[in-house]
Enzyme design. Sequence first.
Site, PDB file in Angstrom:
ATOM      1  N   ARG A   1     -23.657  27.471  14.822  1.00 59.46           N
ATOM      2  CA  ARG A   1     -22.134  28.010  14.984  1.00 59.46           C
ATOM      3  C   ARG A   1     -21.145  27.350  14.173  1.00 59.46           C
ATOM      4  O   ARG A   1     -22.470  26.766  12.914  1.00 59.46           O
ATOM      5  CB  ARG A   1     -21.895  26.427  16.065  1.00 59.46           C
ATOM      6  CG  ARG A   1     -22.948  25.477  16.116  1.00 59.46           C
ATOM      7  CD  ARG A   1     -22.136  24.054  16.491  1.00 59.46           C
ATOM      8  NE  ARG A   1     -23.196  22.693  16.381  1.00 59.46           N
ATOM      9  CZ  ARG A   1     -22.945  21.953  15.773  1.00 59.46           C
ATOM     10  NH1 ARG A   1     -21.899  22.108  14.441  1.00 59.46           N
ATOM     11  NH2 ARG A   1     -23.979  21.102  14.865  1.00 59.46           N
TER      12      ARG A   1
ATOM     13  N   GLY B   1     -19.184  24.494  12.461  1.00 53.66           N
ATOM     14  CA  GLY B   1     -18.635  23.130  11.981  1.00 53.66           C
ATOM     15  C   GLY B   1     -19.918  21.941  11.309  1.00 53.66           C
ATOM     16  O   GLY B   1     -20.802  22.834  11.234  1.00 53.66           O
TER      17      GLY B   1
ATOM     18  N   VAL C   1     -22.595  18.464  11.166  1.00 55.87           N
ATOM     19  CA  VAL C   1     -23.776  17.992  12.135  1.00 55.87           C
ATOM     20  C   VAL C   1     -23.072  17.264  13.211  1.00 55.87           C
ATOM     21  O   VAL C   1     -22.346  16.682  13.032  1.00 55.87           O
ATOM     22  CB  VAL C   1     -24.476  17.236  11.194  1.00 55.87           C
ATOM     23  CG1 VAL C   1     -24.321  15.875  10.756  1.00 55.87           C
ATOM     24  CG2 VAL C   1     -26.274  17.017  11.976  1.00 55.87           C
TER      25      VAL C   1
ATOM     26  N   TYR D   1     -25.180  14.778  16.607  1.00 57.06           N
ATOM     27  CA  TYR D   1     -26.226  14.808  18.146  1.00 57.06           C
ATOM     28  C   TYR D   1     -25.599  15.600  19.414  1.00 57.06           C
ATOM     29  O   TYR D   1     -24.706  15.072  20.058  1.00 57.06           O
ATOM     30  CB  TYR D   1     -26.325  13.068  17.784  1.00 57.06           C
ATOM     31  CG  TYR D   1     -27.793  12.641  18.354  1.00 57.06           C
ATOM     32  CD1 TYR D   1     -28.889  12.465  18.650  1.00 57.06           C
ATOM     33  CD2 TYR D   1     -26.931  11.749  19.427  1.00 57.06           C
ATOM     34  CE1 TYR D   1     -29.489  12.347  19.316  1.00 57.06           C
ATOM     35  CE2 TYR D   1     -27.766  11.248  20.839  1.00 57.06           C
ATOM     36  CZ  TYR D   1     -29.336  11.987  20.545  1.00 57.06           C
ATOM     37  OH  TYR D   1     -29.941  10.823  21.527  1.00 57.06           O
ATOM     38  N   HIS D   2     -26.743  15.534  20.197  1.00 53.13           N
ATOM     39  CA  HIS D   2     -26.960  15.523  21.524  1.00 53.13           C
ATOM     40  C   HIS D   2     -28.600  15.035  22.289  1.00 53.13           C
ATOM     41  O   HIS D   2     -29.053  14.439  21.825  1.00 53.13           O
ATOM     42  CB  HIS D   2     -27.007  17.037  21.760  1.00 53.13           C
ATOM     43  CG  HIS D   2     -26.045  18.029  21.340  1.00 53.13           C
ATOM     44  ND1 HIS D   2     -25.044  18.259  21.934  1.00 53.13           N
ATOM     45  CD2 HIS D   2     -26.357  18.848  20.715  1.00 53.13           C
ATOM     46  CE1 HIS D   2     -24.313  19.770  21.722  1.00 53.13           C
ATOM     47  NE2 HIS D   2     -25.272  19.601  20.031  1.00 53.13           N
TER      48      HIS D   2
ATOM     49  N   SER E   1     -16.817  16.691  20.636  1.00 55.10           N
ATOM     50  CA  SER E   1     -16.851  17.225  19.692  1.00 55.10           C
ATOM     51  C   SER E   1     -17.301  18.791  20.228  1.00 55.10           C
ATOM     52  O   SER E   1     -17.230  19.277  21.512  1.00 55.10           O
ATOM     53  CB  SER E   1     -18.692  17.471  19.465  1.00 55.10           C
ATOM     54  OG  SER E   1     -18.452  15.936  18.806  1.00 55.10           O
TER      55      SER E   1
ATOM     56  N   ALA F   1     -19.710  19.258  23.970  1.00 55.80           N
ATOM     57  CA  ALA F   1     -20.596  17.766  24.045  1.00 55.80           C
ATOM     58  C   ALA F   1     -19.810  16.884  24.144  1.00 55.80           C
ATOM     59  O   ALA F   1     -19.152  16.266  23.310  1.00 55.80           O
ATOM     60  CB  ALA F   1     -21.308  17.505  22.488  1.00 55.80           C
TER      61      ALA F   1
ATOM     62  N   CYS G   1     -20.108  15.133  12.684  1.00 57.52           N
ATOM     63  CA  CYS G   1     -19.360  16.452  12.272  1.00 57.52           C
ATOM     64  C   CYS G   1     -18.531  15.948  10.730  1.00 57.52           C
ATOM     65  O   CYS G   1     -17.493  16.501  11.143  1.00 57.52           O
ATOM     66  CB  CYS G   1     -18.026  16.759  13.295  1.00 57.52           C
ATOM     67  SG  CYS G   1     -18.174  16.215  14.744  1.00 57.52           S
TER      68      CYS G   1
END
Length: 219
Positions: free
Chosen positions: A71, A73, A75, A77-78, A138, A153, A169
Amino acid sequence: MSNAKVAVRYLGRQSYQKVWRAMQDFTDNRDQHTLDEIWVVEHDPVFTQGQAGKSEHLLSTGDIPVVQVDRGGQVTYHGPGQLVIYPLIDIKRAKMGVRQLVTNIETSIADMLALFDVSAYPKCDAPGVYIDERKIASLGLRIRKGCSFHGLALNVSMDLSPFLRINPCGYPGLEMIQCKDVNGPQNVDEAANKLVPILVKSLGFTETTSIQGLAKHYE
């Protein structure tokens, strides 16, 4: 895109890589007749690094895996307690540009939060949705063959501390916040129940069907 139908697929909690590979496969194998889908999911803890990602934004990832993904962008976190939605849309068929897709997603999130009297907004120079310059959602998208995958997200009710292990980001010091702390939706199900209908309408769909789980061949 009048009278357009979309399938909303509720995946529950899944590993990131499993869903990512399924998104790629869905996009690679769809044709002009394939029904668009919107995937709703929570992920196990993971950092994802976009195509433009720089290692300097990974500060101290520790025991959380880092996945290099396709994708846009930097970094992010999920993790559990975060609502992730992937619009798998034939934007060429919908006659929708990438900028319009991004705007529709961001506006949908802000409109959902407005239902809770929360004032949120997008920023033209930094994709996502913000409240008082703190980031609550995000975005990261990929377009292939005129079709979108990856998505949004929204931080709902989660452990935000892993964001301190990265420059979210690509922005050092960017503060991440979540819905439950601003009197928004208090859990992922509540957030999904409010956001999905708004997003579906914003993307131009007029008919929705719901599906539980991934297609069998992805399991």
